[in-house]
Design an enzyme around this catalytic site. Sequence first.
Site, PDB file in Angstrom:
ATOM      1  N   GLY A 219      38.147  34.735  73.048  1.00 54.22           N
ATOM      2  CA  GLY A 219      39.312  34.026  72.525  1.00 54.22           C
ATOM      3  C   GLY A 219      40.554  34.491  73.271  1.00 54.22           C
ATOM      4  O   GLY A 219      40.515  34.711  74.487  1.00 54.22           O
TER       5      GLY A 219
ATOM      6  N   LYS B  40      49.335  44.428  55.497  1.00 58.39           N
ATOM      7  CA  LYS B  40      48.655  43.203  55.930  1.00 58.39           C
ATOM      8  C   LYS B  40      48.886  42.154  54.858  1.00 58.39           C
ATOM      9  O   LYS B  40      49.119  42.497  53.684  1.00 58.39           O
ATOM     10  CB  LYS B  40      47.152  43.468  56.078  1.00 58.39           C
ATOM     11  CG  LYS B  40      46.449  42.509  57.004  1.00 58.39           C
ATOM     12  CD  LYS B  40      46.525  42.945  58.454  1.00 58.39           C
ATOM     13  CE  LYS B  40      45.834  41.953  59.370  1.00 58.39           C
ATOM     14  NZ  LYS B  40      45.902  42.374  60.777  1.00 58.39           N
TER      15      LYS B  40
HETATM   16  P1  NAD Z   1      40.519  34.571  68.680  1.00 52.94           P
HETATM   17  O1  NAD Z   1      40.285  33.858  67.411  1.00 52.94           O
HETATM   18  O2  NAD Z   1      41.444  33.990  69.704  1.00 52.94           O
HETATM   19  O3  NAD Z   1      39.116  34.844  69.434  1.00 52.94           O
HETATM   20  C1  NAD Z   1      37.932  35.146  68.803  1.00 52.94           C
HETATM   21  C2  NAD Z   1      36.801  34.435  69.559  1.00 52.94           C
HETATM   22  O4  NAD Z   1      35.558  34.859  69.012  1.00 52.94           O
HETATM   23  C3  NAD Z   1      36.861  32.911  69.433  1.00 52.94           C
HETATM   24  O5  NAD Z   1      36.754  32.312  70.716  1.00 52.94           O
HETATM   25  C4  NAD Z   1      35.653  32.579  68.551  1.00 52.94           C
HETATM   26  O6  NAD Z   1      35.092  31.315  68.879  1.00 52.94           O
HETATM   27  C5  NAD Z   1      34.714  33.726  68.900  1.00 52.94           C
HETATM   28  N1  NAD Z   1      33.689  34.007  67.896  1.00 52.94           N
HETATM   29  C6  NAD Z   1      33.736  33.873  66.543  1.00 52.94           C
HETATM   30  N2  NAD Z   1      32.571  34.260  65.998  1.00 52.94           N
HETATM   31  C7  NAD Z   1      31.784  34.676  67.012  1.00 52.94           C
HETATM   32  C8  NAD Z   1      30.459  35.188  67.091  1.00 52.94           C
HETATM   33  N3  NAD Z   1      29.713  35.346  66.015  1.00 52.94           N
HETATM   34  N4  NAD Z   1      29.973  35.524  68.314  1.00 52.94           N
HETATM   35  C9  NAD Z   1      30.709  35.365  69.427  1.00 52.94           C
HETATM   36  N5  NAD Z   1      31.961  34.856  69.412  1.00 52.94           N
HETATM   37  C10 NAD Z   1      32.482  34.519  68.227  1.00 52.94           C
HETATM   38  O7  NAD Z   1      40.973  36.054  68.277  1.00 52.94           O
HETATM   39  P2  NAD Z   1      41.678  37.151  69.183  1.00 52.94           P
HETATM   40  O8  NAD Z   1      43.129  37.107  68.950  1.00 52.94           O
HETATM   41  O9  NAD Z   1      41.136  37.085  70.559  1.00 52.94           O
HETATM   42  O10 NAD Z   1      41.161  38.481  68.439  1.00 52.94           O
HETATM   43  C11 NAD Z   1      39.810  38.876  68.528  1.00 52.94           C
HETATM   44  C12 NAD Z   1      39.572  40.043  67.572  1.00 52.94           C
HETATM   45  O11 NAD Z   1      40.449  41.122  67.896  1.00 52.94           O
HETATM   46  C13 NAD Z   1      39.833  39.742  66.087  1.00 52.94           C
HETATM   47  O12 NAD Z   1      38.930  40.514  65.339  1.00 52.94           O
HETATM   48  C14 NAD Z   1      41.249  40.253  65.869  1.00 52.94           C
HETATM   49  O13 NAD Z   1      41.471  40.614  64.519  1.00 52.94           O
HETATM   50  C15 NAD Z   1      41.241  41.473  66.770  1.00 52.94           C
HETATM   51  N6  NAD Z   1      42.563  41.867  67.248  1.00 52.94           N
HETATM   52  C16 NAD Z   1      43.330  40.970  67.928  1.00 52.94           C
HETATM   53  C17 NAD Z   1      44.595  41.344  68.378  1.00 52.94           C
HETATM   54  C18 NAD Z   1      45.467  40.383  69.145  1.00 52.94           C
HETATM   55  O14 NAD Z   1      46.476  40.819  69.717  1.00 52.94           O
HETATM   56  N7  NAD Z   1      45.128  39.110  69.199  1.00 52.94           N
HETATM   57  C19 NAD Z   1      45.074  42.639  68.144  1.00 52.94           C
HETATM   58  C20 NAD Z   1      44.246  43.564  67.467  1.00 52.94           C
HETATM   59  C21 NAD Z   1      42.986  43.148  67.022  1.00 52.94           C
END
Ligand code: NAD
Length: 342
Positions: free
Chosen positions: A178, A80
């Site tokens: 998100g 990472k």
């Molecule tokens: P993103 O940033 O697009 O979405 C996250 C959403 O959560 C945003 O809309 C944000 O406004 C909201 N948020 C932040 N704090 C919050 C809270 N306290 N309560 C409710 N909502 C809140 O991120 P993403 O790509 O959708 O990823 C989401 C999670 O999954 C992250 O932890 C990321 O590390 C993990 N993840 C993502 C992927 C991927 O392919 N994108 C893969 C593995 C893990």
Amino acid sequence: MELLDLRSANDHEEVAFRQDRATGLRSIVAIHSTKLGPALGGTRFLPYPSEDEALADVMRLARAMSYKSAAAGLDFGGGKAVIIGDPHLKTEALLRSYAGFIDSLGGRYITTEDVGTTEEDMNVIGKYTTHVTGTSQGSHDPSEATAWGVYNAMRAVTEQRLGQPTMAGLHVAVQGVGKVGTALLRYLRAEGCGLTVADTSDEVLRHLSRRADVTIVPTEEIHSFPCDVFSPCALSGTLNEKTIPQLRCRAVIGCANNQLATPEAAEMLASREIVYAPDFIVNAGGVINIAHEMGGSYDHDAAFDHVARIADTITRVLAMSKAEDITTERAAEKIAEERIYA
Ligand code: NAD
């Protein structure tokens, strides 16, 4: 704790630092393991309050990537990177300097997007190093594949632990809508699930409020909303001493990384008889998709068929947890460790 102690306590192979005053780059790369292949993991660009916090985060996330790829049966190690700073202020010069840092690691670490970085950033980095994936020429943003994996994990848990053949009629509470959460809602809606959501973003809420089939609740209430499945799709550490006693769900299945605030959280969930589907198994869809990109010409259907097999891994985790009387988290770790430490 001193860095070298921290490194060996967490079993990391390498931690590298790069600072470049001309562009403002301050970055750390942590390589947990290259036993199964090059260490793959995203670049997180965040204004960390301190270098110590950035270091702790990058090391924890690198280790989770090793476990994620190993349990998914992929020939990747875990790594990472973090860039410390405001992602809104990133420049091409900074990304070029960062790409040089990645390049200097000689392919032991391969990057992709993460919180604070985008597909467009990967395109820029890709101009200066080949050790990058998730670009526009490749498999694109992995979020859709991640959501497909979460949905398939939910289906497996529903069938095996919630006592019904499909998710139709189940209620799912999604924390964070998100990139992944939005795609997940689409799958759940098609399956006939009831949906309750929370998000901190006004823009996201404005968009969701136009949908009659989604109920919005305040962010501090989503984890305690009565439902069949609680799906953390926003933050790390959602499952902790305070929130676990307040959960009113039968299962927790979401995409957020490092959902368990402490190792004890897994025991607390088990003692409340809430099925926990380990995050690093559930959210491996993105990395599986990337493995297909790196395997040569990308075939979307083949990649998504592979992602759907996350259901089989969850099935194995549930069976091992029952047979050995261990938490689902420990069962998932054992599946990964069979490969990492073989
Ligand atoms: P993103 O940033 O697009 O979405 C996250 C959403 O959560 C945003 O809309 C944000 O406004 C909201 N948020 C932040 N704090 C919050 C809270 N306290 N309560 C409710 N909502 C809140 O991120 P993403 O790509 O959708 O990823 C989401 C999670 O999954 C992250 O932890 C990321 O590390 C993990 N993840 C993502 C992927 C991927 O392919 N994108 C893969 C593995 C893990």
